[in-house]
Design an enzyme around this catalytic site. Structure first.
Site, PDB file in Angstrom:
ATOM      1  N   ASN A  46       5.666  -3.796  -6.827  1.00  0.00           N
ATOM      2  CA  ASN A  46       6.803  -3.521  -5.946  1.00  0.00           C
ATOM      3  C   ASN A  46       8.071  -3.222  -6.732  1.00  0.00           C
ATOM      4  OD1 ASN A  46       5.660  -3.762  -3.258  1.00  0.00           O
ATOM      5  ND2 ASN A  46       5.366  -5.922  -3.732  1.00  0.00           N
ATOM      6  N   HIS A 101      -3.470  -0.131  -0.516  1.00  0.00           N
ATOM      7  CA  HIS A 101      -4.111  -1.438  -0.401  1.00  0.00           C
ATOM      8  C   HIS A 101      -5.609  -1.307  -0.122  1.00  0.00           C
ATOM      9  CE1 HIS A 101       0.156  -2.148   0.654  1.00  0.00           C
ATOM     10  NE2 HIS A 101      -0.032  -3.286  -0.005  1.00  0.00           N
ATOM     11  N   GLY A 103       5.165  -7.674  -0.326  1.00  0.00           N
ATOM     12  CA  GLY A 103       6.476  -7.141  -0.670  1.00  0.00           C
ATOM     13  C   GLY A 103       7.161  -7.856  -1.821  1.00  0.00           C
ATOM     14  N   SER A 135       1.331  -8.103  -1.966  1.00  0.00           N
ATOM     15  CA  SER A 135       0.437  -7.764  -0.852  1.00  0.00           C
ATOM     16  C   SER A 135      -0.996  -7.511  -1.295  1.00  0.00           C
ATOM     17  CB  SER A 135       0.967  -6.530  -0.118  1.00  0.00           C
ATOM     18  OG  SER A 135       1.153  -5.447  -1.003  1.00  0.00           O
ATOM     19  N   ASP A 167      -2.872   3.579   4.091  1.00  0.00           N
ATOM     20  CA  ASP A 167      -1.656   3.790   3.309  1.00  0.00           C
ATOM     21  C   ASP A 167      -1.941   4.252   1.887  1.00  0.00           C
ATOM     22  OD1 ASP A 167      -2.552   1.489   2.047  1.00  0.00           O
ATOM     23  OD2 ASP A 167      -0.937   0.207   2.788  1.00  0.00           O
TER      24      ASP A 167
END
Length: 207
Positions: free
Chosen positions: A98, A182, A69, A32, A179
């Site tokens: 991830n 990112h 992801g 991502s 979040d």
């Protein structure tokens, strides 16, 4: 008449193959962080890279195969087909975060990355390895091991290497999405500027 048509076909095919050979492909394999998560793709750092290269090195085509992801296992499962399809001259490998966020064994992460690097080299592609960091709440030992695995792989394979792609971005709330993981639109150009000094020598070597 047949001979003339045959000669013309051969000349045309040679011209087309020559033109295709002059175009070099840069394949980005990421998660991502390279897939412009929660943003329009054109504002992500990969698209910004393509825009810059279109002005300075128009023969280079950027293919963004990043998937939000994605783990190293998922990337490895797709990688061989992507190499065959695009035959890249360069690969930017940005995977692993991830794996760590899910607590996967880092030995497996390292092995997956190493396999992808070896596959890229077998395809005569140069690799730029991009490292990352994870939040400290995963424990100091695990976070340090994760950060160092990129450095160790880069040393073992003598790769161009970006230690931390979010340098100067990750701790600045104005450059990060809500979040906290990112970069936002404002952070994307800074990510690109962190990567470029490590990428440009690879591109220059091909001139």
């Amino acid at each position: 008449m047949f001979f003339k048509r045959h000669v013309w076909f051969v000349l045309l095919a040679t011209l087309l193959l020559s033109k295709l050979a002059s175009a070099s492909t840069l394949l980005v394999m990421g998660d991502s962080l390279s897939a412009a998560h929660n943003m329009r793709p054109e504002v992500g750092w990969v698209s910004l890279l393509q825009n810059q290269l279109s002005e300075t090195r128009p023969a280079i085509k950027v293919v963004n195969a990043s998937v939000s992801g994605e783990t190293t296992q998922g990337g490895l499962a797709r990688f061989d087909k992507l190499l065959s399809e695009h035959q890249p001259r360069w690969v930017i490998l940005e995977l692993g975060a991830n794996d760590a966020l899910r607590g996967y064994p880092l030995t497996q992460t390292s092995q997956n990355l190493e396999t992808m690097i070896e596959q890229a080299h077998q395809s005569n592609a140069q690799v730029l390895l991009i490292g990352n960091q994870i939040p400290q709440n995963f424990g100091k030992r695990y976070t340090e091991m994760f950060f160092n695995l990129y450095k160790n792989i880069a040393a073992d394979y003598q790769l161009a290497y970006v230690p931390f792609m979010l340098q100067g971005v990750a701790l600045n709330k104005e450059l990060m999405q809500a979040d906290g993981l990112h970069p936002n639109k404002a952070g994307q150009p800074i990510v690109l500027q962190t990567i470029l000094p490590h990428l440009q020598p690879l591109l220059s070597d091909a001139e």
